[in-house]
Design a protein around this motif. Structure first.
Motif: not given
Ligand code: FES
Length: 348
Positions: A49, A67-68, A65, A63, A47
Protein backbone atom coordinates in the motif's frame (compact mmCIF):
# COMPACT_ATOMS: atom_id res chain seq x y z
CA UNK A 1 29.70 8.69 -0.60
CA UNK A 2 26.05 9.45 0.03
CA UNK A 3 24.03 11.08 -2.72
CA UNK A 4 21.43 13.56 -1.52
CA UNK A 5 18.35 14.74 -3.35
CA UNK A 6 16.95 18.21 -2.77
CA UNK A 7 13.21 17.60 -2.32
CA UNK A 8 12.11 21.17 -1.58
CA UNK A 9 12.10 24.16 0.74
CA UNK A 10 11.65 23.55 4.48
CA UNK A 11 9.09 26.37 4.68
CA UNK A 12 6.89 24.71 2.08
CA UNK A 13 7.35 21.09 3.09
CA UNK A 14 6.66 21.63 6.78
CA UNK A 15 3.18 22.93 5.96
CA UNK A 16 1.98 19.36 5.44
CA UNK A 17 2.65 16.56 7.95
CA UNK A 18 2.61 13.88 5.26
CA UNK A 19 3.36 14.01 1.57
CA UNK A 20 4.42 11.90 -1.34
CA UNK A 21 7.80 12.75 -2.87
CA UNK A 22 8.84 11.14 -6.09
CA UNK A 23 11.97 12.61 -7.56
CA UNK A 24 15.61 11.77 -8.28
CA UNK A 25 15.07 8.03 -7.81
CA UNK A 26 13.24 8.50 -4.50
CA UNK A 27 9.67 7.30 -3.90
CA UNK A 28 9.02 8.22 -0.29
CA UNK A 29 6.45 9.21 2.29
CA UNK A 30 7.91 12.37 3.81
CA UNK A 31 6.58 13.19 7.27
CA UNK A 32 7.05 16.29 9.39
CA UNK A 33 6.08 16.32 13.06
CA UNK A 34 7.05 19.31 15.24
CA UNK A 35 9.46 20.43 12.55
CA UNK A 36 11.28 17.08 12.42
CA UNK A 37 11.34 15.46 8.98
CA UNK A 38 11.49 11.73 8.39
CA UNK A 39 11.40 9.69 5.19
CA UNK A 40 10.04 6.19 4.68
CA UNK A 41 9.82 4.21 1.47
CA UNK A 42 6.34 4.63 0.03
CA UNK A 43 5.56 0.92 0.17
CA UNK A 44 3.83 -0.94 2.98
CA UNK A 45 5.33 -4.33 3.84
CA UNK A 46 1.87 -5.88 4.02
CA UNK A 47 0.60 -5.74 0.42
CA UNK A 48 2.50 -2.73 -0.90
CA UNK A 49 0.00 0.00 0.00
CA UNK A 50 1.07 3.62 -0.71
CA UNK A 51 2.04 4.91 2.76
CA UNK A 52 2.11 8.52 1.61
CA UNK A 53 -1.66 8.29 1.11
CA UNK A 54 -2.16 7.13 4.70
CA UNK A 55 -2.42 9.20 7.86
CA UNK A 56 -0.20 10.12 10.77
CA UNK A 57 -1.12 9.20 14.32
CA UNK A 58 1.63 10.80 16.39
CA UNK A 59 4.84 9.11 15.29
CA UNK A 60 2.98 6.28 13.57
CA UNK A 61 2.31 6.34 9.84
CA UNK A 62 -0.84 4.31 9.12
CA UNK A 63 -1.22 2.57 5.75
CA UNK A 64 -4.41 3.54 3.88
CA UNK A 65 -5.16 -0.01 2.74
CA UNK A 66 -5.52 -2.18 5.87
CA UNK A 67 -4.31 0.05 8.68
CA UNK A 68 -0.85 -1.30 9.49
CA UNK A 69 1.05 1.39 11.41
CA UNK A 70 4.79 2.02 10.99
CA UNK A 71 7.03 4.09 13.24
CA UNK A 72 8.10 6.98 11.02
CA UNK A 73 11.52 7.05 12.75
CA UNK A 74 12.49 3.37 12.45
CA UNK A 75 10.19 1.90 9.78
CA UNK A 76 9.21 -0.82 12.24
CA UNK A 77 5.70 -1.91 13.03
CA UNK A 78 5.37 -1.86 16.80
CA UNK A 79 1.97 -3.56 16.91
CA UNK A 80 3.00 -6.77 15.10
CA UNK A 81 6.75 -6.70 15.65
CA UNK A 82 9.55 -8.10 13.50
CA UNK A 83 7.20 -10.50 11.67
CA UNK A 84 5.71 -7.47 9.90
CA UNK A 85 9.08 -6.65 8.34
CA UNK A 86 10.34 -3.07 8.12
CA UNK A 87 9.77 -0.16 5.78
CA UNK A 88 13.06 1.30 4.52
CA UNK A 89 14.08 4.60 6.12
CA UNK A 90 16.08 7.35 4.45
CA UNK A 91 18.31 9.91 6.14
CA UNK A 92 17.08 13.51 6.00
CA UNK A 93 19.10 16.68 6.58
CA UNK A 94 18.36 20.38 6.36
CA UNK A 95 20.77 22.66 4.56
CA UNK A 96 20.29 26.32 3.65
CA UNK A 97 16.54 26.08 4.17
CA UNK A 98 16.26 23.04 1.90
CA UNK A 99 15.27 19.44 2.76
CA UNK A 100 17.77 16.87 1.48
CA UNK A 101 17.04 13.14 1.45
CA UNK A 102 19.64 10.43 0.95
CA UNK A 103 19.01 8.22 -2.08
CA UNK A 104 20.43 5.21 -0.23
CA UNK A 105 18.25 3.64 2.44
CA UNK A 106 19.58 4.13 5.96
CA UNK A 107 17.80 0.95 7.05
CA UNK A 108 16.61 -1.56 4.48
CA UNK A 109 13.11 -2.66 3.50
CA UNK A 110 12.41 -6.09 5.01
CA UNK A 111 9.43 -8.10 3.80
CA UNK A 112 6.83 -9.47 6.18
CA UNK A 113 7.59 -12.96 7.38
CA UNK A 114 4.37 -14.84 8.06
CA UNK A 115 3.76 -18.50 7.29
CA UNK A 116 1.67 -18.67 4.10
CA UNK A 117 -2.05 -19.08 4.73
CA UNK A 118 -2.87 -22.65 3.60
CA UNK A 119 -5.86 -21.32 1.65
CA UNK A 120 -3.46 -19.51 -0.69
CA UNK A 121 -2.09 -22.76 -2.13
CA UNK A 122 -2.86 -23.57 -5.75
CA UNK A 123 -6.05 -25.64 -6.02
CA UNK A 124 -5.45 -29.23 -7.10
CA UNK A 125 -8.23 -31.73 -7.64
CA UNK A 126 -7.43 -34.67 -5.36
CA UNK A 127 -8.34 -38.17 -6.61
CA UNK A 128 -11.62 -39.62 -5.40
CA UNK A 129 -15.35 -39.64 -6.05
CA UNK A 130 -17.29 -36.59 -7.19
CA UNK A 131 -17.69 -34.09 -4.35
CA UNK A 132 -20.88 -32.12 -3.92
CA UNK A 133 -21.01 -29.13 -1.60
CA UNK A 134 -24.37 -27.77 -0.47
CA UNK A 135 -24.48 -24.24 0.90
CA UNK A 136 -27.62 -23.27 2.79
CA UNK A 137 -28.03 -19.51 3.02
CA UNK A 138 -31.16 -19.29 5.16
CA UNK A 139 -31.29 -18.16 8.77
CA UNK A 140 -34.69 -19.70 9.38
CA UNK A 141 -33.50 -23.00 10.82
CA UNK A 142 -31.67 -21.35 13.68
CA UNK A 143 -34.99 -20.22 15.20
CA UNK A 144 -36.45 -22.84 17.58
CA UNK A 145 -38.91 -25.20 15.94
CA UNK A 146 -38.56 -23.64 12.49
CA UNK A 147 -38.01 -25.46 9.23
CA UNK A 148 -36.40 -23.84 6.22
CA UNK A 149 -37.84 -25.05 2.92
CA UNK A 150 -34.66 -24.40 0.93
CA UNK A 151 -32.46 -26.10 3.52
CA UNK A 152 -34.81 -29.08 3.81
CA UNK A 153 -34.81 -29.72 0.05
CA UNK A 154 -31.02 -29.38 -0.03
CA UNK A 155 -30.56 -31.86 2.83
CA UNK A 156 -32.91 -34.43 1.33
CA UNK A 157 -31.32 -34.23 -2.12
CA UNK A 158 -27.78 -34.42 -0.71
CA UNK A 159 -28.72 -37.52 1.30
CA UNK A 160 -29.98 -39.21 -1.88
CA UNK A 161 -26.89 -38.49 -3.97
CA UNK A 162 -24.61 -39.44 -1.05
CA UNK A 163 -26.29 -42.85 -0.93
CA UNK A 164 -25.27 -43.29 -4.59
CA UNK A 165 -21.58 -42.87 -3.82
CA UNK A 166 -20.72 -39.19 -4.26
CA UNK A 167 -19.09 -37.38 -1.36
CA UNK A 168 -21.23 -34.63 0.10
CA UNK A 169 -20.66 -31.80 2.51
CA UNK A 170 -23.09 -29.16 3.72
CA UNK A 171 -22.29 -25.69 4.96
CA UNK A 172 -25.05 -23.81 6.75
CA UNK A 173 -24.11 -20.15 6.70
CA UNK A 174 -26.41 -19.52 9.66
CA UNK A 175 -24.05 -21.61 11.84
CA UNK A 176 -20.96 -19.60 10.87
CA UNK A 177 -19.58 -16.27 11.96
CA UNK A 178 -18.95 -14.41 8.72
CA UNK A 179 -17.98 -10.77 8.92
CA UNK A 180 -19.35 -8.50 6.19
CA UNK A 181 -16.99 -7.50 3.39
CA UNK A 182 -15.22 -4.28 4.28
CA UNK A 183 -14.87 -3.18 0.65
CA UNK A 184 -11.06 -3.03 0.39
CA UNK A 185 -11.55 -3.36 -3.36
CA UNK A 186 -13.04 0.11 -3.41
CA UNK A 187 -9.76 1.52 -2.04
CA UNK A 188 -7.65 -0.26 -4.65
CA UNK A 189 -7.96 -3.52 -6.60
CA UNK A 190 -4.68 -4.62 -4.98
CA UNK A 191 -6.00 -3.93 -1.48
CA UNK A 192 -8.55 -6.75 -1.97
CA UNK A 193 -6.37 -9.79 -1.30
CA UNK A 194 -6.80 -13.55 -1.25
CA UNK A 195 -7.22 -14.91 1.35
CA UNK A 196 -9.46 -12.03 2.26
CA UNK A 197 -7.93 -9.44 4.56
CA UNK A 198 -10.58 -10.23 7.18
CA UNK A 199 -9.72 -13.95 7.01
CA UNK A 200 -6.04 -13.19 7.57
CA UNK A 201 -6.71 -10.78 10.40
CA UNK A 202 -9.61 -12.33 12.32
CA UNK A 203 -9.09 -15.96 13.26
CA UNK A 204 -12.64 -16.19 14.60
CA UNK A 205 -14.13 -15.32 11.20
CA UNK A 206 -15.29 -18.54 9.51
CA UNK A 207 -15.42 -17.55 5.86
CA UNK A 208 -12.26 -19.66 5.55
CA UNK A 209 -14.48 -22.77 5.68
CA UNK A 210 -16.40 -21.55 2.63
CA UNK A 211 -13.20 -20.63 0.73
CA UNK A 212 -11.65 -23.99 1.52
CA UNK A 213 -14.68 -26.05 0.47
CA UNK A 214 -15.36 -24.01 -2.69
CA UNK A 215 -11.81 -23.76 -3.92
CA UNK A 216 -10.02 -26.83 -2.59
CA UNK A 217 -12.70 -29.49 -2.19
CA UNK A 218 -15.93 -29.32 -4.21
CA UNK A 219 -16.54 -30.38 -7.81
CA UNK A 220 -20.19 -29.32 -7.63
CA UNK A 221 -21.82 -26.65 -5.51
CA UNK A 222 -25.52 -26.40 -4.74
CA UNK A 223 -26.64 -23.03 -3.42
CA UNK A 224 -29.94 -23.09 -1.53
CA UNK A 225 -31.66 -19.79 -0.82
CA UNK A 226 -35.04 -18.51 0.28
CA UNK A 227 -36.51 -15.47 -1.48
CA UNK A 228 -36.46 -12.32 0.61
CA UNK A 229 -38.14 -9.27 -0.91
CA UNK A 230 -37.65 -10.73 -4.34
CA UNK A 231 -33.94 -11.44 -3.84
CA UNK A 232 -31.69 -14.12 -2.38
CA UNK A 233 -31.13 -14.06 1.39
CA UNK A 234 -29.04 -11.46 3.19
CA UNK A 235 -26.65 -14.22 4.30
CA UNK A 236 -26.20 -15.26 0.69
CA UNK A 237 -25.07 -11.74 -0.21
CA UNK A 238 -22.81 -11.58 2.82
CA UNK A 239 -20.98 -14.66 1.52
CA UNK A 240 -20.98 -13.40 -2.07
CA UNK A 241 -19.44 -10.06 -1.14
CA UNK A 242 -16.58 -11.90 0.57
CA UNK A 243 -16.01 -13.84 -2.68
CA UNK A 244 -14.86 -10.64 -4.36
CA UNK A 245 -11.43 -11.73 -3.11
CA UNK A 246 -11.66 -14.85 -5.31
CA UNK A 247 -12.90 -13.07 -8.43
CA UNK A 248 -10.37 -10.30 -7.96
CA UNK A 249 -7.48 -12.76 -8.33
CA UNK A 250 -8.35 -12.97 -12.04
CA UNK A 251 -8.10 -9.19 -12.30
CA UNK A 252 -4.95 -8.51 -10.34
CA UNK A 253 -3.01 -11.79 -10.58
CA UNK A 254 -4.34 -13.52 -13.72
CA UNK A 255 -5.15 -16.45 -11.45
CA UNK A 256 -8.39 -18.41 -11.53
CA UNK A 257 -8.89 -20.14 -8.19
CA UNK A 258 -11.91 -22.07 -9.47
CA UNK A 259 -10.72 -25.15 -11.36
CA UNK A 260 -12.27 -25.29 -14.84
CA UNK A 261 -14.32 -28.47 -14.29
CA UNK A 262 -16.40 -27.11 -11.40
CA UNK A 263 -20.16 -26.76 -11.73
CA UNK A 264 -22.95 -25.01 -9.84
CA UNK A 265 -26.71 -25.33 -9.47
CA UNK A 266 -29.30 -23.66 -7.29
CA UNK A 267 -32.37 -24.19 -5.14
CA UNK A 268 -34.65 -21.14 -4.81
CA UNK A 269 -37.65 -21.41 -2.51
CA UNK A 270 -40.00 -18.56 -1.74
CA UNK A 271 -43.38 -17.98 -0.23
CA UNK A 272 -43.92 -15.36 -2.92
CA UNK A 273 -42.62 -14.98 -6.43
CA UNK A 274 -39.51 -13.69 -8.21
CA UNK A 275 -37.76 -17.00 -8.80
CA UNK A 276 -36.45 -16.13 -12.26
CA UNK A 277 -34.95 -12.87 -11.11
CA UNK A 278 -33.16 -14.58 -8.20
CA UNK A 279 -32.03 -17.33 -10.58
CA UNK A 280 -30.63 -14.75 -13.00
CA UNK A 281 -28.66 -13.19 -10.18
CA UNK A 282 -27.25 -16.52 -9.00
CA UNK A 283 -26.44 -17.83 -12.48
CA UNK A 284 -24.65 -14.62 -13.38
CA UNK A 285 -22.56 -14.45 -10.24
CA UNK A 286 -21.39 -18.07 -10.12
CA UNK A 287 -20.58 -18.01 -13.86
CA UNK A 288 -18.53 -14.89 -13.30
CA UNK A 289 -16.65 -16.68 -10.54
CA UNK A 290 -15.75 -19.52 -12.92
CA UNK A 291 -18.39 -22.20 -12.32
CA UNK A 292 -20.12 -24.01 -15.20
CA UNK A 293 -23.87 -24.58 -15.15
CA UNK A 294 -25.60 -27.65 -16.51
CA UNK A 295 -28.89 -27.35 -18.46
CA UNK A 296 -31.76 -26.29 -16.16
CA UNK A 297 -29.41 -25.24 -13.39
CA UNK A 298 -32.00 -24.15 -10.85
CA UNK A 299 -35.03 -25.59 -9.12
CA UNK A 300 -37.54 -23.02 -7.93
CA UNK A 301 -40.73 -23.16 -5.92
CA UNK A 302 -43.15 -20.45 -4.90
CA UNK A 303 -46.88 -20.40 -4.24
CA UNK A 304 -47.25 -17.04 -5.92
CA UNK A 305 -47.74 -13.41 -5.04
CA UNK A 306 -51.28 -13.79 -3.74
CA UNK A 307 -50.59 -16.77 -1.46
CA UNK A 308 -50.88 -15.03 1.89
CA UNK A 309 -51.55 -18.24 3.84
CA UNK A 310 -47.91 -18.45 4.75
CA UNK A 311 -48.49 -21.32 7.15
CA UNK A 312 -49.10 -23.54 4.10
CA UNK A 313 -45.67 -22.89 2.58
CA UNK A 314 -43.56 -25.16 4.75
CA UNK A 315 -46.29 -27.82 4.82
CA UNK A 316 -46.19 -28.02 1.02
CA UNK A 317 -42.41 -28.24 0.96
CA UNK A 318 -42.29 -30.93 3.64
CA UNK A 319 -44.82 -33.04 1.71
CA UNK A 320 -43.32 -32.47 -1.74
CA UNK A 321 -41.52 -35.36 -3.33
CA UNK A 322 -41.35 -33.61 -6.73
CA UNK A 323 -39.04 -30.89 -5.49
CA UNK A 324 -36.61 -33.38 -4.00
CA UNK A 325 -36.68 -35.43 -7.17
CA UNK A 326 -36.11 -32.41 -9.42
CA UNK A 327 -33.28 -31.21 -7.20
CA UNK A 328 -31.64 -34.61 -7.16
CA UNK A 329 -31.85 -34.77 -10.98
CA UNK A 330 -30.33 -31.29 -11.18
CA UNK A 331 -27.42 -32.32 -8.94
CA UNK A 332 -26.81 -35.36 -11.13
CA UNK A 333 -26.72 -33.12 -14.21
CA UNK A 334 -24.22 -30.85 -12.47
CA UNK A 335 -22.14 -33.84 -11.35
CA UNK A 336 -22.21 -35.35 -14.84
CA UNK A 337 -21.01 -32.10 -16.36
CA UNK A 338 -18.21 -31.78 -13.79
CA UNK A 339 -17.10 -35.35 -14.46
CA UNK A 340 -17.13 -34.80 -18.25
CA UNK A 341 -15.13 -31.60 -17.93
CA UNK A 342 -12.66 -33.29 -15.62
CA UNK A 343 -12.18 -36.14 -18.09
CA UNK A 344 -11.67 -33.71 -20.99
CA UNK A 345 -8.08 -33.64 -22.20
CA UNK A 346 -6.27 -30.50 -21.10
CA UNK A 347 -5.80 -27.85 -23.79
CA UNK A 348 -2.22 -27.36 -24.88
S1 FES B 1 -0.99 -2.93 2.32
FE1 FES B 1 -2.15 -3.80 3.92
S2 FES B 1 -1.78 -2.45 5.57
FE2 FES B 1 -0.58 -1.67 4.00
Amino acid sequence: MTDWVDVGAVDELQKRPLQHIRTGGLDIALTCVNGVFRALKNQCTHYGGPLAEGRLEGEILVCPWHGWGFDRNTGEMPRIGARAGCVATYAVRIENGRVLVSVDAATPQKPKNFPANPLARDPVRQAGPTRVLGISTTVTSSAPGRISGSRLILEKALAIVAAEGVETRQINLEDLKIEPCQGYYSISAHACTFPCTITNRDKTDQMALVYDALIHWADVIVIATPIRWGRASALYYRMVERLNAVQNQMTIADRNLILPHKTACHIIIGGQDNIQSVAGDLLGFWSELGFNHPPSAFVGHSRGWTAEDMESNVRDIVRSTDLVEETTDMIWRAAGLAEALLARPARV
